[in-house]
Design a protein around this motif. Structure first.
Motif, PDB file in Angstrom:
ATOM      1  N   ILE A   1     -27.977  12.343 -11.767  1.00 18.97           N
ATOM      2  CA  ILE A   1     -26.598  11.912 -11.509  1.00 18.97           C
ATOM      3  C   ILE A   1     -26.501  10.407 -11.738  1.00 18.97           C
ATOM      4  CG2 ILE A   1     -24.730  11.744  -9.814  1.00 18.97           C
ATOM      5  CD1 ILE A   1     -25.863  14.171  -8.415  1.00 18.97           C
ATOM      6  N   PHE A   2     -25.575  10.015 -12.581  1.00 23.17           N
ATOM      7  CA  PHE A   2     -25.420   8.603 -12.923  1.00 23.17           C
ATOM      8  C   PHE A   2     -24.010   8.150 -12.585  1.00 23.17           C
ATOM      9  CE2 PHE A   2     -24.011   5.259 -15.756  1.00 23.17           C
ATOM     10  CZ  PHE A   2     -25.074   4.370 -15.760  1.00 23.17           C
ATOM     11  N   LEU A   3     -23.913   6.994 -11.939  1.00 19.37           N
ATOM     12  CA  LEU A   3     -22.597   6.418 -11.659  1.00 19.37           C
ATOM     13  C   LEU A   3     -22.471   5.068 -12.343  1.00 19.37           C
ATOM     14  CD1 LEU A   3     -19.865   6.062 -10.148  1.00 19.37           C
ATOM     15  CD2 LEU A   3     -21.175   5.168  -8.207  1.00 19.37           C
TER      16      LEU A   3
ATOM     17  N   VAL B   1     -23.024  10.038  -5.110  1.00 22.32           N
ATOM     18  CA  VAL B   1     -24.314   9.373  -5.358  1.00 22.32           C
ATOM     19  C   VAL B   1     -24.986   8.905  -4.067  1.00 22.32           C
ATOM     20  CG1 VAL B   1     -23.740   8.677  -7.704  1.00 22.32           C
ATOM     21  CG2 VAL B   1     -23.217   7.115  -5.800  1.00 22.32           C
ATOM     22  N   GLY B   2     -24.358   9.165  -2.911  1.00 21.32           N
ATOM     23  CA  GLY B   2     -25.021   8.843  -1.642  1.00 21.32           C
ATOM     24  C   GLY B   2     -24.918   7.385  -1.228  1.00 21.32           C
ATOM     25  N   HIS B   3     -23.774   6.774  -1.500  1.00 16.48           N
ATOM     26  CA  HIS B   3     -23.590   5.371  -1.116  1.00 16.48           C
ATOM     27  C   HIS B   3     -23.532   5.229   0.409  1.00 16.48           C
ATOM     28  CE1 HIS B   3     -21.695   1.410  -0.732  1.00 16.48           C
ATOM     29  NE2 HIS B   3     -22.122   1.177  -1.967  1.00 16.48           N
ATOM     30  N   TYR B   4     -24.167   4.144   0.901  1.00 16.01           N
ATOM     31  CA  TYR B   4     -24.294   3.953   2.354  1.00 16.01           C
ATOM     32  C   TYR B   4     -22.959   3.725   3.078  1.00 16.01           C
ATOM     33  CZ  TYR B   4     -24.044  -0.831   0.634  1.00 16.01           C
ATOM     34  OH  TYR B   4     -23.643  -1.962  -0.017  1.00 16.01           O
TER      35      TYR B   4
ATOM     36  N   GLU C   1     -31.623  11.262  -0.611  1.00 14.82           N
ATOM     37  CA  GLU C   1     -31.630   9.816  -0.851  1.00 14.82           C
ATOM     38  C   GLU C   1     -30.956   9.524  -2.197  1.00 14.82           C
ATOM     39  OE1 GLU C   1     -32.725   7.423   1.160  1.00 14.82           O
ATOM     40  OE2 GLU C   1     -33.300   8.940   2.644  1.00 14.82           O
ATOM     41  N   PRO C   2     -30.335   8.354  -2.315  1.00 11.28           N
ATOM     42  CA  PRO C   2     -29.672   7.999  -3.580  1.00 11.28           C
ATOM     43  C   PRO C   2     -30.609   8.077  -4.784  1.00 11.28           C
ATOM     44  CG  PRO C   2     -29.186   6.366  -1.889  1.00 11.28           C
ATOM     45  CD  PRO C   2     -30.165   7.320  -1.288  1.00 11.28           C
ATOM     46  N   GLU C   3     -31.869   7.605  -4.596  1.00  5.93           N
ATOM     47  CA  GLU C   3     -32.756   7.597  -5.760  1.00  5.93           C
ATOM     48  C   GLU C   3     -33.154   9.008  -6.188  1.00  5.93           C
ATOM     49  OE1 GLU C   3     -33.126   5.936  -2.910  1.00  5.93           O
ATOM     50  OE2 GLU C   3     -35.226   5.538  -2.431  1.00  5.93           O
TER      51      GLU C   3
ATOM     52  N   ALA D   1     -30.327  10.265  -8.257  1.00  3.33           N
ATOM     53  CA  ALA D   1     -30.341   9.588  -9.554  1.00  3.33           C
ATOM     54  C   ALA D   1     -31.417  10.183 -10.459  1.00  3.33           C
ATOM     55  CB  ALA D   1     -30.580   8.096  -9.362  1.00  3.33           C
TER      56      ALA D   1
END
Ligand SMILES: Nc1ncnc2c1ncn2[C@@H]1O[C@H](COP(=O)(O)OP(=O)(O)OP(=O)(O)O)[C@@H](O)[C@H]1O
Ligand SMILES: [Mg+2]
Lengths: 250, 477
Positions: free
Chosen positions: A83-85, A51-54, A74-76, A79
């Motif tokens: 893709i949902f976490l 999910v692209g966590h920093y 980018e995470p958004e 999403a």
């Protein structure tokens, strides 16, 4: 069988520490994949990488989602693309109304998909139905997002979001931890209802009980930053008996 | 300052002749008796007003600029400021108003004519120091409400002005109030007669226009027994290079059973990232709940200015009177704000509420300074204070200085304070749900300010939200 997510030779670190060490995993469309593995093996890190966590720095390899490498997205964007976490520890956000947040998120996704946005009444109707189905306390939707929620309430709230956002890939990081028996059943039923033959699930867990409910198609064993074994549901029993020591790192 | 001069000023023994050409639109920078006489003459004021101005000026000369605020700025050179400027001619309609001004209104969601008038709001827009436009005065007249510029009030309602001006904020109250008393050029006067509920929201927009001109507004609102008024004050100012002084005074008087709701959106030019060019905003705002059961509410959303020094206060003199202060103060770039309130409980069973929300981003510094004072006769007085700070990023700062003075420890006082930081984890959570970073920040910020925004009149709250978004744009990441 078409693959919705392909993780190829993924290497990732947190800070200076190598966590994922050339991990390979394919998620099939419409299937339920479970991941099991010892504490600290890198399960949450994998979900964060997707999910692209920093925190997670991908140093090598690819994450192909719907045919496209998303490592630099980018995470958004990820999403909005579906893709949902469900977080292992959902963060509390004081002052942000739960229902207002969820409506904003749902409408951002709908807009992205070219669907009309839901007005307040339409949204409330849909949300109330899901809240009832999850056996969630209705007052929780008018509270601040996750603030002061019990562990189980937070997990149900994650599932509520999943149901409302209708993602294509659902990653559940220990959704079953801290749930009482009734909550586990309600959450599992919520997940099962979301199975539609197209949506894929990646379920990270330490326990077989949730797997009894949601019947995974595949079990993957993640150990020291790699998937070391993949099998069917029969693996669960073996793991329960023998633990992880019998699964050697590649 | 020679004592002789002061005496002359006090006794009004002044030569009313002066040197400056009255035909001029602007006086040269600097302050002296002649400049004050020029202002007074320009405003066509009666002599008593000029005498009061001169008296204030001479008192001011003896006073010192306060330095107790948690503010750092270069010393103001009061002689480099021009104390009067007027636009060439006052426009008759909005069509004649500078399109740039209208554009700024538009940007902030304030289409002056269309929206406000449709909303039933009378508008008295002030461009520089002269009233541009007053609307709805006819409708207000029917109810006996007086809503006019302070200059007109001095001429048309001298008795009311003499009675109430300086009654809440004495001319020597503080350095900036004294300066204002000497040189104020415009502002608003409102009088609501007994038992009248003002039929519409009253609203004034201020804007600094001419380069190098100090802005000294003076507002006086008197709500007579059993009356009600809601007054909205909003500002926007264009980019400019030099620091510019703004020292307004607002006085509110609420008689028995009267209520005044005073809402402010302040958006003066904040300066650049180094704090260069922003407005210095030194404001004295005070209301007195003169009669029993009266109520005064201050609601402010402060997003502009490079320096803000402002403590809207309530003197709760009447028994059972109520004072409220709801504030959102945003400092970003290199802005500094030292703001808060004073609640002075004098009457019995008086109560006050303070809700202060400070938001700091980039290099912004935000200070809450509040005083709750409970007098010896204020039996049953109650105060509740909540001061919350929100930090965005790590270069900004928040400070809280609550003071309590309670005689014989009567009364009941509660104080809560929190400081929170928007965490990366919170932002990530929202982004993982498809909400982009800027929306995520504004969602958290709006949540933080909710209690204050809910106190604003509806359309004003919408404006405040828009302004907050505009202000914090680009302050993350
Ligand atoms: N922010 C961080 N800073 C330093 N190390 C970290 C950080 N986050 C995770 N780690 C380390 O990375 C490794 C993998 O952590 P991860 O959370 O992915 O494990 P996990 O498989 O999900 O374990 P669990 O079953 O306990 O949830 C651990 O050794 C952990 O200590
Ligand atoms: Mg984990």
């Amino acid at each position: 069988m078409s693959k919705v997510l392909e993780i190829k030779d993924l290497k990732a670190k947190i800070g200076n520490k190598d966590i994922l060490k050339g991990l390979n995993l394919d998620l099939e469309e419409g299937k339920v994949h479970a991941i099991m593995g010892p504490n600290g093996a890198g399960k949450s890190t994998l979900s964060k990488a997707i999910v692209g966590h920093y925190d997670v720095e991908v140093t090598d390899g690819e994450i192909i989602y719907k045919g496209k490498n998303i490592v630099d997205e980018e995470p958004e964007e990820r999403a909005l693309d579906g893709i949902f976490l469900s977080f292992q520890n959902p963060v509390e956000i004081p002052g942000v109304n739960n229902a207002y947040f969820l409506r904003t998120a749902v409408n951002a996704r709908r807009k992205h998909l070219g669907k009309p946005e839901l007005n307040a009444a339409e949204f409330l109707r849909a949300m109330k139905a899901d809240v009832a189905e999850l056996g969630m306390k209705p007052e929780l939707i008018n509270r601040s997002l996750n603030e002061g929620f019990s562990g189980g309430e937070k997990k149900r709230n994650e599932i509520l979001q999943m149901m409302m956002l209708e993602p294509d890939v659902v990653i559940l990081d220990e959704i079953d931890s801290g749930l009482d028996i009734d909550a586990l059943r309600a959450v599992s039923e919520g997940i099962n209802k979301m199975k539609d033959g197209k949506r894929s699930f990646l379920v990270i867990t330490h326990y077989s009980r949730i797997l009894d409910y949601i019947e995974p198609d595949y079990i993957h064993v993640l150990k020291d930053g790699q998937i070391v074994h993949t099998g069917g549901s029969e693996l669960v029993e073996q793991l329960e008996k023998e633990g992880y020591s019998s699964f050697e790192e590649k | 300052m020679a004592q002789e001069e002061v005496n002359k000023a006090i006794t009004g023994e002044y030569n009313l002749g002066f040197e400056i050409d009255i035909e001029q639109d602007t006086v040269p920078p600097g302050l002296n008796d002649d400049v004050i006489k020029f202002i007074s003459a320009k405003k066509d004021e009666p002599e008593w007003m000029l005498e009061l101005r001169l008296k204030a000026y001479h008192k001011w000369l003896e006073m010192e600029e306060p330095d107790w605020g948690k503010l750092t700025y270069e010393k103001i050179d009061y002689n480099s400021i021009s104390y009067f400027s007027a636009p060439k001619q006052a426009p008759e309609s909005l069509d004649e108003v500078d399109p740039k001004i209208l554009e700024a209104y538009e940007k902030l969601g304030i289409p002056l004519e269309e929206q406000k008038q449709l909303q039933g709001i009378a508008v008295d827009a002030v461009v520089d120091s002269v009233s541009v436009k007053t609307t709805y005065s006819e409708e207000l007249k029917k109810h006996g409400v007086i809503f006019c510029s302070i200059s007109d009030a001095i001429k048309d309602y001298p008795e009311l002005v003499k009675k109430y001006m300086f009654s809440v904020v004495p001319m020597t109250d503080n350095y900036f109030a004294a300066l204002n008393s000497a040189v104020f050029t415009d502002g608003t006067f409102v009088y609501i007669p007994k038992g009248v509920r003002c039929p519409m929201e009253l609203s004034t927009y201020f804007r600094i226009n001419a380069l190098n001109t100090g802005q000294f507004e003076r507002t006086l609102i008197v709500a007579d027994e059993g009356s009600y008024v809601s007054y909205n004050e909003g500002c926007s100012a264009p980019t400019r290079d030099e620091n510019q002084l703004h020292a307004a005074v607002v006085e509110l008087v609420a008689m028995k059973d009267a209520e005044i709701k005073y809402s402010t959106i302040q958006n003066w030019y904040p300066g650049d990232e180094e704090g260069k060019g922003g407005i210095y905003n030194f404001v004295t705002k005070r209301g007195i709940c003169e009669g029993d059961n009266s109520k005064i509410s201050w609601t402010q959303v402060e997003t502009g200015s490079s320096i803000t020094w402002k403590y809207p206060s309530c003197v709760l003199k009447g028994d059972n009177s109520v004072g409220e202060f709801y504030s959102v103060a945003v400092t970003t770039l290199a802005q500094q704000a030292d703001t808060g309130t004073k609640m002075i409980h004098l009457g019995k069973n008086t109560s006050s509420t303070i809700i202060s929300k400070g938001i700091s981003a980039m290099k912004g510094q935000n200070t809450y300074r509040g005083l709750v004072k409970i007098g010896a006769k204020a039996e049953g007085a109650r105060n509740f204070s909540e001061c919350d700070s929100l930090l965005i990023g790590s270069q900004c700062g928040a400070h809280t200085f609550p003071y309590l003075e309670s005689k014989d420890s009567i009364g009941q006082v509660e104080h809560e304070a929190t400081t929170t930081k928007i965490s990366d984890e919170q932002l990530f959570y929202l982004r993982q749900r498809g909400i982009n970073e800027e929306d995520a920040v504004s969602m958290i910020v709006h949540g933080f300010c909710k209690e204050v925004f809910s106190q604003l009149p509806m359309e004003y709250a919408v404006e405040a939200r828009a302004l907050l978004e505009l202000t914090l744009e680009g302050s993350v990441g």
